[in-house]
Design a protein around this motif. Structure first.
Motif, PDB file in Angstrom:
ATOM      1  N   ASP A  83       0.833  -1.204   0.000  1.00 12.01           N
ATOM      2  CA  ASP A  83       0.000   0.000   0.000  1.00 12.01           C
ATOM      3  C   ASP A  83       0.870   1.258   0.000  1.00 12.01           C
ATOM      4  O   ASP A  83       1.953   1.281   0.590  1.00 12.01           O
ATOM      5  CB  ASP A  83      -0.910   0.002   1.225  1.00 12.01           C
ATOM      6  N   ARG A  85       0.909   5.480   0.750  1.00 14.16           N
ATOM      7  CA  ARG A  85       0.237   6.585   1.449  1.00 14.16           C
ATOM      8  C   ARG A  85       0.974   7.891   1.179  1.00 14.16           C
ATOM      9  O   ARG A  85       2.198   7.907   1.020  1.00 14.16           O
ATOM     10  CB  ARG A  85       0.192   6.328   2.959  1.00 14.16           C
ATOM     11  N   ARG A 109      -4.400   7.215   0.228  1.00 14.63           N
ATOM     12  CA  ARG A 109      -3.875   5.858   0.330  1.00 14.63           C
ATOM     13  C   ARG A 109      -4.328   5.073  -0.896  1.00 14.63           C
ATOM     14  O   ARG A 109      -5.448   5.246  -1.388  1.00 14.63           O
ATOM     15  CB  ARG A 109      -4.415   5.184   1.600  1.00 14.63           C
ATOM     16  N   LEU A 119      -1.909   7.122   8.724  1.00  9.67           N
ATOM     17  CA  LEU A 119      -2.057   8.556   8.511  1.00  9.67           C
ATOM     18  C   LEU A 119      -2.922   9.163   9.614  1.00  9.67           C
ATOM     19  O   LEU A 119      -3.722   8.450  10.235  1.00  9.67           O
ATOM     20  CB  LEU A 119      -2.710   8.818   7.157  1.00  9.67           C
ATOM     21  N   GLU A 122      -7.512   8.549   7.904  1.00 10.07           N
ATOM     22  CA  GLU A 122      -7.339   7.478   6.917  1.00 10.07           C
ATOM     23  C   GLU A 122      -8.563   6.567   6.877  1.00 10.07           C
ATOM     24  O   GLU A 122      -9.235   6.362   7.884  1.00 10.07           O
ATOM     25  CB  GLU A 122      -6.093   6.658   7.251  1.00 10.07           C
ATOM     26  N   ALA A 124      -9.151   2.788   6.220  1.00  7.16           N
ATOM     27  CA  ALA A 124      -8.354   1.563   6.170  1.00  7.16           C
ATOM     28  C   ALA A 124      -9.251   0.333   6.113  1.00  7.16           C
ATOM     29  O   ALA A 124     -10.350   0.335   6.681  1.00  7.16           O
ATOM     30  CB  ALA A 124      -7.442   1.475   7.393  1.00  7.16           C
ATOM     31  N   THR A 203      -9.568  12.849   3.149  1.00 11.36           N
ATOM     32  CA  THR A 203      -8.803  11.624   2.968  1.00 11.36           C
ATOM     33  C   THR A 203      -9.444  10.740   1.907  1.00 11.36           C
ATOM     34  O   THR A 203     -10.666  10.725   1.762  1.00 11.36           O
ATOM     35  CB  THR A 203      -8.668  10.859   4.304  1.00 11.36           C
ATOM     36  N   THR A 205      -9.047   6.738  -0.144  1.00  9.42           N
ATOM     37  CA  THR A 205      -8.441   5.414  -0.300  1.00  9.42           C
ATOM     38  C   THR A 205      -8.920   4.834  -1.618  1.00  9.42           C
ATOM     39  O   THR A 205     -10.118   4.868  -1.913  1.00  9.42           O
ATOM     40  CB  THR A 205      -8.804   4.479   0.854  1.00  9.42           C
TER      41      THR A 205
END
Length: 210
Positions: A83, A85, A109, A119, A122, A124, A203, A205
């Motif tokens: 991963d 970031r 991310r 972070l 984040e 996740a 943020t 992802t």
């Protein structure tokens, strides 16, 4: 024209546009990471988002000295396997009156192989490779917060986290998904460009569903 040269009225009008932008990362396998600035729910214009020039030097986590190459609409950088970031609070200069400055910090991310958040803000995966995620801010899950899901075909859906700060991503098709969450801290905070009275944190992802 950069934000520092705008009139106070123009700064106020520009703020929603600033906050509408996100920084996100795309990666194919263990190839180089591509870092974007724009609106992931919209088709990327040829040559990149008009505000892309503001994205200059996002910082990778863990720190890296790898050179970033500016491409047509994204920054490209080699990164270790797994991963990726990045974070950046210097994309847009703080805006608003001197005593009510607002700023924005971006966190991003790519990947879901690592089931932990590192972070400050984040999204996740709860378990490696899963479609259930948790929103974490300053090490704690964030309950009842809205996460925008952008599917590979740009379909979007807002999903609220539960009491444990988790949500299940509604998977529709194979391809890359982007998750987006925002937080507004009216207690202010410090940024690399100075102290602000209001700090917006955004943020993202991204992950690929096979």
């Amino acid at each position: 024209m950069t934000l520092r040269y705008l009139t106070p009225l123009a700064l106020i009008l520009a703020a929603p546009a600033v906050q509408a932008h996100e920084v996100w990362i795309e990666r194919e396998g263990n190839g180089p990471a591509r870092i974007y600035l724009g609106e992931p729910g919209e088709k990327l214009p040829d040559g990149g988002d008009p505000e892309f020039h503001h994205l200059k030097s996002p910082k990778l986590l863990p720190a890296s000295n790898a050179a970033m190459t500016r491409k047509a609409g994204y920054l490209e950088v080699a990164a270790p396997a797994g991963d990726v970031r990045a974070h950046d609070d210097t994309v847009f200069a703080p805006w608003g009156p001197d005593d009510k400055k607002e700023g924005v910090a971006y966190f991003a991310r790519a990947g879901r192989s690592d089931a932990k958040a590192t972070l400050p803000f984040e999204i996740a995966p709860v378990s490696a490779g899963g479609d259930r995620f948790v929103v974490v801010r300053d090490g704690k899950p964030v309950a009842d917060t809205e996460v925008t899901v952008v599917s590979p075909d740009k379909w979007t859906k807002a999903v609220k986290t539960d009491a444990q700060g988790t949500l299940t991503v509604p998977l529709r098709d194979k391809g890359r998904y982007i998750l987006i969450a925002n937080h507004k801290d009216e207690a202010g905070g410090e940024t690399s460009l100075g102290k602000v009275a209001v700090l917006h944190s955004i943020t993202t992802t991204t992950f690929v569903a096979d």
